[in-house]
Write a protein that holds these residues in place. Structure first.
Motif, PDB file in Angstrom:
ATOM      1  N   GLU A  59      23.513 -40.769 -12.966  1.00 37.05           N
ATOM      2  CA  GLU A  59      23.497 -42.060 -12.272  1.00 37.05           C
ATOM      3  C   GLU A  59      24.445 -43.056 -12.943  1.00 37.05           C
ATOM      4  O   GLU A  59      24.502 -43.152 -14.159  1.00 37.05           O
ATOM      5  N   ARG A  60      25.205 -43.776 -12.123  1.00 32.50           N
ATOM      6  CA  ARG A  60      26.172 -44.790 -12.546  1.00 32.50           C
ATOM      7  C   ARG A  60      27.356 -44.217 -13.320  1.00 32.50           C
ATOM      8  O   ARG A  60      28.148 -44.960 -13.900  1.00 32.50           O
ATOM      9  N   SER A  61      27.497 -42.914 -13.334  1.00 30.17           N
ATOM     10  CA  SER A  61      28.623 -42.300 -14.043  1.00 30.17           C
ATOM     11  C   SER A  61      29.862 -42.270 -13.153  1.00 30.17           C
ATOM     12  O   SER A  61      29.776 -41.952 -11.962  1.00 30.17           O
ATOM     13  N   ARG A  62      31.009 -42.579 -13.736  1.00 28.59           N
ATOM     14  CA  ARG A  62      32.267 -42.499 -12.998  1.00 28.59           C
ATOM     15  C   ARG A  62      32.897 -41.107 -13.099  1.00 28.59           C
ATOM     16  O   ARG A  62      33.905 -40.838 -12.455  1.00 28.59           O
ATOM     17  N   THR A  63      32.316 -40.255 -13.903  1.00 27.60           N
ATOM     18  CA  THR A  63      32.832 -38.891 -14.037  1.00 27.60           C
ATOM     19  C   THR A  63      32.533 -38.110 -12.766  1.00 27.60           C
ATOM     20  O   THR A  63      31.393 -38.101 -12.293  1.00 27.60           O
ATOM     21  N   PRO A  64      33.530 -37.438 -12.178  1.00 24.61           N
ATOM     22  CA  PRO A  64      33.299 -36.668 -10.946  1.00 24.61           C
ATOM     23  C   PRO A  64      32.204 -35.625 -11.123  1.00 24.61           C
ATOM     24  O   PRO A  64      32.027 -35.057 -12.216  1.00 24.61           O
ATOM     25  N   LEU A  65      31.479 -35.369 -10.055  1.00 25.84           N
ATOM     26  CA  LEU A  65      30.334 -34.463 -10.134  1.00 25.84           C
ATOM     27  C   LEU A  65      30.722 -33.055 -10.553  1.00 25.84           C
ATOM     28  O   LEU A  65      29.974 -32.386 -11.271  1.00 25.84           O
ATOM     29  N   HIS A  66      31.889 -32.584 -10.114  1.00 25.96           N
ATOM     30  CA  HIS A  66      32.255 -31.221 -10.492  1.00 25.96           C
ATOM     31  C   HIS A  66      32.512 -31.117 -11.991  1.00 25.96           C
ATOM     32  O   HIS A  66      32.315 -30.054 -12.589  1.00 25.96           O
ATOM     33  N   ARG A  67      32.921 -32.217 -12.640  1.00 21.89           N
ATOM     34  CA  ARG A  67      33.057 -32.215 -14.093  1.00 21.89           C
ATOM     35  C   ARG A  67      31.673 -32.132 -14.754  1.00 21.89           C
ATOM     36  O   ARG A  67      31.498 -31.455 -15.774  1.00 21.89           O
ATOM     37  N   TRP A  68      30.696 -32.809 -14.175  1.00 29.00           N
ATOM     38  CA  TRP A  68      29.326 -32.709 -14.672  1.00 29.00           C
ATOM     39  C   TRP A  68      28.805 -31.274 -14.536  1.00 29.00           C
ATOM     40  O   TRP A  68      28.182 -30.746 -15.457  1.00 29.00           O
ATOM     41  N   PHE A  69      29.056 -30.665 -13.389  1.00 28.95           N
ATOM     42  CA  PHE A  69      28.622 -29.284 -13.182  1.00 28.95           C
ATOM     43  C   PHE A  69      29.244 -28.369 -14.234  1.00 28.95           C
ATOM     44  O   PHE A  69      28.579 -27.489 -14.790  1.00 28.95           O
ATOM     45  N   GLN A  70      30.526 -28.571 -14.505  1.00 25.80           N
ATOM     46  CA  GLN A  70      31.213 -27.744 -15.492  1.00 25.80           C
ATOM     47  C   GLN A  70      30.618 -27.958 -16.879  1.00 25.80           C
ATOM     48  O   GLN A  70      30.432 -27.002 -17.645  1.00 25.80           O
ATOM     49  N   ALA A  71      30.305 -29.213 -17.210  1.00 29.83           N
ATOM     50  CA  ALA A  71      29.722 -29.519 -18.514  1.00 29.83           C
ATOM     51  C   ALA A  71      28.339 -28.882 -18.668  1.00 29.83           C
ATOM     52  O   ALA A  71      28.010 -28.307 -19.717  1.00 29.83           O
ATOM     53  N   ILE A  72      27.525 -28.969 -17.631  1.00 29.09           N
ATOM     54  CA  ILE A  72      26.184 -28.377 -17.683  1.00 29.09           C
ATOM     55  C   ILE A  72      26.284 -26.860 -17.780  1.00 29.09           C
ATOM     56  O   ILE A  72      25.537 -26.216 -18.529  1.00 29.09           O
ATOM     57  N   TYR A  73      27.228 -26.272 -17.055  1.00 28.39           N
ATOM     58  CA  TYR A  73      27.443 -24.824 -17.136  1.00 28.39           C
ATOM     59  C   TYR A  73      27.793 -24.408 -18.566  1.00 28.39           C
ATOM     60  O   TYR A  73      27.239 -23.442 -19.100  1.00 28.39           O
ATOM     61  N   LEU A  74      28.703 -25.133 -19.206  1.00 27.46           N
ATOM     62  CA  LEU A  74      29.130 -24.783 -20.565  1.00 27.46           C
ATOM     63  C   LEU A  74      27.998 -24.978 -21.572  1.00 27.46           C
ATOM     64  O   LEU A  74      27.902 -24.241 -22.561  1.00 27.46           O
ATOM     65  N   HIS A  75      27.120 -25.950 -21.324  1.00 26.76           N
ATOM     66  CA  HIS A  75      25.970 -26.133 -22.209  1.00 26.76           C
ATOM     67  C   HIS A  75      24.940 -25.017 -22.043  1.00 26.76           C
ATOM     68  O   HIS A  75      24.078 -24.839 -22.908  1.00 26.76           O
ATOM     69  N   ALA A  76      25.016 -24.291 -20.945  1.00 28.84           N
ATOM     70  CA  ALA A  76      24.054 -23.216 -20.687  1.00 28.84           C
ATOM     71  C   ALA A  76      24.570 -21.850 -21.135  1.00 28.84           C
ATOM     72  O   ALA A  76      23.883 -20.846 -20.932  1.00 28.84           O
ATOM     73  N   GLN A  77      25.745 -21.805 -21.762  1.00 33.92           N
ATOM     74  CA  GLN A  77      26.313 -20.545 -22.206  1.00 33.92           C
ATOM     75  C   GLN A  77      25.850 -20.206 -23.623  1.00 33.92           C
ATOM     76  O   GLN A  77      25.503 -21.101 -24.407  1.00 33.92           O
TER      77      GLN A  77
END
Length: 309
Positions: free
Chosen positions: A75-93
């Motif tokens: 919420e309120r983040s200016r970072t594009p959602l696909h960058r968030w998805f990529q970050a969450i994916y990398l944290h799950a590796q």
């Protein structure tokens, strides 16, 4: 998995979520698995307002507007959602990732990557905060960053921990809870922290009578628990190059989050937990401490050479 294979998997993931619109459908399904629910009146019907960067959903009954990322760490983040998805994916590796590596992997500034990492870590901590151990529960003391010296005095980097786990019938200790303890009441590093508060907070009241407390040395030592300090020390050193005591608990929570979940479904679990964790802002993460000085988190965010977390 080799580094090459991991990189190929990540590139394949990025090809699926290469722009924000690719994230709308999975976000909707995870946020409202049973269909849209108005956060204000619980009505099920909505009007779609697609003119924003991220679509708005307006309740047909009370006209409350909400978005896919309202009430989430995004919420309120200016970072594009696909960058968030990529970050969450990398944290799950399995190899996990630190802020400096994330900055390079998803092409954002270090400050942005640092904030994303801490928000994801907070979602993990919130998910672990309500965990109660049940059944036969084993508790032991252990030490983070233990130094192999004959001295009874605490080394500055050594930190006392208590670790608890449910003991399953097949001998697997899972789930686990690890909590940082204060050095203040301990006579020396061979003294044991008081386990009573830990048991009250993290053991199901019905199973307190089934709790077995052992030490990190001696004939009755539970090696799996006593050596958990080495495991978490090695993991933090490998990924983050070490963490001081001020924010160590957040990283212990992250370690437990990984340990307590199946790696095969970790990405979906983490994405769902990020969607159900409230946002925290940069000023909240970096607010001054009681003595008026900025926290170490703030200094590391401004100077990435000081920390990789």
């Amino acid at each position: 998995m080799s580094l090459k294979e991991a990189a190929e998997k990540f590139q394949k993931f990025c090809s699926i979520y290469k722009e924000e619109a690719d994230c709308f459908s999975p976000l909707f399904e995870l946020k409202w698995p049973d269909g849209f629910r108005c956060p204000h009146c619980d009505h099920r019907q909505f009007y779609l307002i697609p003119t924003r960067r991220i679509p708005l959903y307006e309740c047909r009954a009370c006209h409350t507007q909400t978005s896919l990322i309202a009430g989430t760490i995004m919420e309120r983040s200016r970072t594009p959602l696909h960058r968030w998805f990529q970050a969450i994916y990398l944290h799950a590796q399995p190899r996990c990732i630190n802020a400096r590596q994330l900055s390079e992997a998803i092409n954002v500034t270090y400050k942005t990557a640092w904030l994303i990492c801490h928000k994801i870590r907070r979602a993990m901590s919130l998910r672990e905060s309500n965990r109660l151990l049940s059944g036969i529960v084993r508790v032991s003391d252990t030490i983070y960053c233990k130094r192999l010296t004959p001295s009874f005095d605490w080394h500055q980097q050594e930190q006392p921990l208590l670790v608890g786990a449910s003991d399953s019938n097949n001998g697997v200790l899972s789930p686990i809870v690890i909590k940082l303890q204060s050095k203040a009441p301990l006579k020396d590093k061979y003294d044991c922290p008081d386990t009573a508060p830990f048991i009250r907070e993290h053991v199901n009241p019905a199973d307190v009578k089934n709790t077995i407390v052992t030490r990190r040395y001696g004939r009755d030592m539970n090696k799996k628990l006593a050596w958990m300090g080495y495991d978490v020390t090695w993991w933090i050193a490998r990924v983050f190059l070490g963490i001081g005591p001020k924010h160590l608990q957040a990283y212990l929570n992250q370690f437990c989050y990984y340990y307590n979940r199946s790696r095969s479904t970790l990405y979906i679990q983490l994405l769902a937990d990020c969607l159900h964790s409230p946002a925290i802002t940069y000023p909240e993460l970096t607010k001054p401490t009681a003595n008026g000085r900025s926290s170490r988190l703030l200094r590391s965010a401004r100077n990435p050479s000081q920390q990789t977390g």
